[in-house]
Design a protein around this motif. Structure first.
Motif, PDB file in Angstrom:
ATOM      1  N   VAL A 152     -40.693 -44.241   6.357  1.00  0.00           N
ATOM      2  CA  VAL A 152     -39.821 -45.404   6.187  1.00  0.00           C
ATOM      3  C   VAL A 152     -39.177 -45.336   4.817  1.00  0.00           C
ATOM      4  O   VAL A 152     -39.776 -44.831   3.862  1.00  0.00           O
ATOM      5  CB  VAL A 152     -40.618 -46.723   6.351  1.00  0.00           C
ATOM      6  N   MET A 153     -37.942 -45.782   4.740  1.00  0.00           N
ATOM      7  CA  MET A 153     -37.247 -45.846   3.456  1.00  0.00           C
ATOM      8  C   MET A 153     -36.468 -47.151   3.398  1.00  0.00           C
ATOM      9  O   MET A 153     -35.965 -47.631   4.419  1.00  0.00           O
ATOM     10  CB  MET A 153     -36.284 -44.673   3.296  1.00  0.00           C
ATOM     11  N   PHE A 154     -36.355 -47.715   2.197  1.00  0.00           N
ATOM     12  CA  PHE A 154     -35.580 -48.925   1.983  1.00  0.00           C
ATOM     13  C   PHE A 154     -34.532 -48.667   0.916  1.00  0.00           C
ATOM     14  O   PHE A 154     -34.648 -47.747   0.121  1.00  0.00           O
ATOM     15  CB  PHE A 154     -36.503 -50.076   1.572  1.00  0.00           C
ATOM     16  N   ALA A 155     -33.516 -49.513   0.912  1.00  0.00           N
ATOM     17  CA  ALA A 155     -32.344 -49.282   0.081  1.00  0.00           C
ATOM     18  C   ALA A 155     -32.680 -49.149  -1.394  1.00  0.00           C
ATOM     19  O   ALA A 155     -32.025 -48.412  -2.120  1.00  0.00           O
ATOM     20  CB  ALA A 155     -31.335 -50.396   0.298  1.00  0.00           C
ATOM     21  N   MET A 156     -33.676 -49.870  -1.870  1.00  0.00           N
ATOM     22  CA  MET A 156     -34.001 -49.860  -3.304  1.00  0.00           C
ATOM     23  C   MET A 156     -34.850 -48.653  -3.722  1.00  0.00           C
ATOM     24  O   MET A 156     -35.096 -48.447  -4.900  1.00  0.00           O
ATOM     25  CB  MET A 156     -34.756 -51.135  -3.684  1.00  0.00           C
ATOM     26  N   TYR A 157     -35.285 -47.880  -2.762  1.00  0.00           N
ATOM     27  CA  TYR A 157     -36.186 -46.773  -3.063  1.00  0.00           C
ATOM     28  C   TYR A 157     -35.432 -45.584  -3.656  1.00  0.00           C
ATOM     29  O   TYR A 157     -34.226 -45.412  -3.471  1.00  0.00           O
ATOM     30  CB  TYR A 157     -36.904 -46.314  -1.800  1.00  0.00           C
TER      31      TYR A 157
END
Length: 125
Positions: free
Chosen positions: A25-30
């Motif tokens: 999983v990845m999120f925009a802030m990562y």
């Protein structure tokens, strides 16, 4: 976050390799980054990319030879390594910085929260 790196191998000096790292999983802030560790040496920063904007940063010795990119749809980061040198020989690790806000790219291993298992890159002269 689980990370799976692949693509290592052996190549002669001047050759190329492409590493991949897929996150569960990845999120925009990562951010995602690549580090490497040669025998007897500390783990060092290679480069990193911000997930939302795709901004990159590189360690001086690889700048112009290595390129980091990402495919958001696949949660995958790539490290294209060209003009490889024997001194690039190391175990390469991918890592994710799970930031909750926008930050600049960090270069210290301690700034990253999740790590994949390393993949060996060997460059022969």
């Amino acid at each position: 976050v689980q990370l799976q790196a692949s693509g290592g191998g052996s190549v002669q000096a001047g050759g190329s390799l492409r590493l991949s790292c897929t996150a569960s999983v990845m999120f925009a802030m990562y951010h995602m980054g690549w580090f490497r560790q040669a025998p007897g040496k500390e783990r060092e920063f290679v480069g990193a990319i911000t997930w939302r904007a795709g901004k990159t940063d590189y360690e001086d010795s690889v700048r112009g030879r290595f390129t980091i990119s990402r495919d958001g749809a696949k949660n995958t980061m790539y490290l294209q390594m060209n003009s490889l040198k024997p001194e690039d020989t190391a175990v390469y690790y991918c890592a994710t910085r799970a930031s909750s806000r926008l930050t600049s790219i960090r270069r210290l291993p301690s700034d990253y929260d999740y790590w994949g298992r390393g993949t060996q890159v060997t460059v022969s002269s």
